[in-house]
Motif scaffolding. Structure first.
Motif, PDB file in Angstrom:
ATOM      1  N   MET A   1     -34.352  66.118  75.022  1.00  0.00           N
ATOM      2  CA  MET A   1     -35.085  67.350  74.775  1.00  0.00           C
ATOM      3  C   MET A   1     -35.621  67.926  76.077  1.00  0.00           C
ATOM      4  SD  MET A   1     -36.059  69.403  72.507  1.00  0.00           S
ATOM      5  CE  MET A   1     -37.262  70.583  72.100  1.00  0.00           C
ATOM      6  N   ASN A   2     -36.124  67.067  76.940  1.00  0.00           N
ATOM      7  CA  ASN A   2     -36.687  67.523  78.200  1.00  0.00           C
ATOM      8  C   ASN A   2     -35.622  68.165  79.085  1.00  0.00           C
ATOM      9  OD1 ASN A   2     -38.656  67.987  80.077  1.00  0.00           O
ATOM     10  ND2 ASN A   2     -38.555  65.943  80.960  1.00  0.00           N
ATOM     11  N   GLU A   3     -34.409  67.588  79.087  1.00  0.00           N
ATOM     12  CA  GLU A   3     -33.317  68.154  79.879  1.00  0.00           C
ATOM     13  C   GLU A   3     -32.931  69.536  79.362  1.00  0.00           C
ATOM     14  OE1 GLU A   3     -30.116  65.388  79.823  1.00  0.00           O
ATOM     15  OE2 GLU A   3     -31.332  63.781  80.685  1.00  0.00           O
ATOM     16  N   PHE A   4     -32.955  69.691  78.046  1.00  0.00           N
ATOM     17  CA  PHE A   4     -32.632  70.979  77.437  1.00  0.00           C
ATOM     18  C   PHE A   4     -33.620  72.051  77.887  1.00  0.00           C
ATOM     19  CE2 PHE A   4     -33.258  74.078  74.046  1.00  0.00           C
ATOM     20  CZ  PHE A   4     -31.962  74.554  73.891  1.00  0.00           C
TER      21      PHE A   4
ATOM     22  N   ILE B   1     -35.545  72.053  80.562  1.00  0.00           N
ATOM     23  CA  ILE B   1     -35.394  72.318  81.997  1.00  0.00           C
ATOM     24  C   ILE B   1     -34.164  73.179  82.252  1.00  0.00           C
ATOM     25  CG2 ILE B   1     -34.885  71.232  84.215  1.00  0.00           C
ATOM     26  CD1 ILE B   1     -36.677  68.889  83.305  1.00  0.00           C
ATOM     27  N   LYS B   2     -33.070  72.889  81.564  1.00  0.00           N
ATOM     28  CA  LYS B   2     -31.824  73.625  81.786  1.00  0.00           C
ATOM     29  C   LYS B   2     -31.931  75.086  81.342  1.00  0.00           C
ATOM     30  CE  LYS B   2     -26.885  73.413  80.855  1.00  0.00           C
ATOM     31  NZ  LYS B   2     -25.807  72.695  80.177  1.00  0.00           N
ATOM     32  N   TYR B   3     -32.605  75.328  80.228  1.00  0.00           N
ATOM     33  CA  TYR B   3     -32.672  76.673  79.657  1.00  0.00           C
ATOM     34  C   TYR B   3     -34.066  77.294  79.731  1.00  0.00           C
ATOM     35  CZ  TYR B   3     -28.125  75.447  77.760  1.00  0.00           C
ATOM     36  OH  TYR B   3     -26.821  75.080  77.624  1.00  0.00           O
ATOM     37  N   LYS B   4     -34.866  76.894  80.703  1.00  0.00           N
ATOM     38  CA  LYS B   4     -36.256  77.350  80.735  1.00  0.00           C
ATOM     39  C   LYS B   4     -36.377  78.859  80.882  1.00  0.00           C
ATOM     40  CE  LYS B   4     -36.918  76.391  85.609  1.00  0.00           C
ATOM     41  NZ  LYS B   4     -37.626  75.589  86.586  1.00  0.00           N
ATOM     42  N   TRP B   5     -35.560  79.491  81.703  1.00  0.00           N
ATOM     43  CA  TRP B   5     -35.683  80.944  81.891  1.00  0.00           C
ATOM     44  C   TRP B   5     -35.210  81.702  80.660  1.00  0.00           C
ATOM     45  CZ3 TRP B   5     -39.127  82.110  85.052  1.00  0.00           C
ATOM     46  CH2 TRP B   5     -39.330  81.391  86.209  1.00  0.00           C
ATOM     47  N   LYS B   6     -34.212  81.179  79.972  1.00  0.00           N
ATOM     48  CA  LYS B   6     -33.758  81.814  78.736  1.00  0.00           C
ATOM     49  C   LYS B   6     -34.830  81.712  77.657  1.00  0.00           C
ATOM     50  CE  LYS B   6     -28.954  80.986  79.771  1.00  0.00           C
ATOM     51  NZ  LYS B   6     -27.685  80.416  79.374  1.00  0.00           N
ATOM     52  N   ILE B   7     -35.483  80.558  77.586  1.00  0.00           N
ATOM     53  CA  ILE B   7     -36.553  80.364  76.609  1.00  0.00           C
ATOM     54  C   ILE B   7     -37.733  81.271  76.930  1.00  0.00           C
ATOM     55  CG2 ILE B   7     -38.235  78.693  75.738  1.00  0.00           C
ATOM     56  CD1 ILE B   7     -36.051  76.528  76.193  1.00  0.00           C
TER      57      ILE B   7
END
Length: 72
Positions: free
Chosen positions: A1-4, A6-12
């Motif tokens: 979950m944490n990797e997800f 971090i990977k999509y933080k700007w989209k979120i």
């Protein structure tokens, strides 16, 4: 979950900020008569704002002349 996250933080972040802006638009400006398809309902206004925020964050970036884009 944490990797997800971090990977999509700007989209979120873009989607959440857009959704907040969409709801604020409904709340402060909205359409009271009910004839406006996006502005008259907070659900559609919030979803539309989230979509616009997502698209804005994922818009293509222009390259500066002389810079090469990494193709990894």
């Amino acid at each position: 979950m944490n990797e997800f996250v971090i990977k999509y933080k700007w989209k979120i972040v873009g989607t959440v900020l857009g959704a907040i802006a969409g709801y604020a638009y409904y709340y402060f400006i909205g359409c009271n008569s009910g004839t406006c398809p996006i502005q008259s309902n907070w659900h559609t206004s919030t979803l539309y704002g989230g979509l616009i925020g997502y698209v804005f964050v994922n818009s293509p970036k222009k390259e500066k002349p002389g810079e090469e884009q990494d193709k990894a």
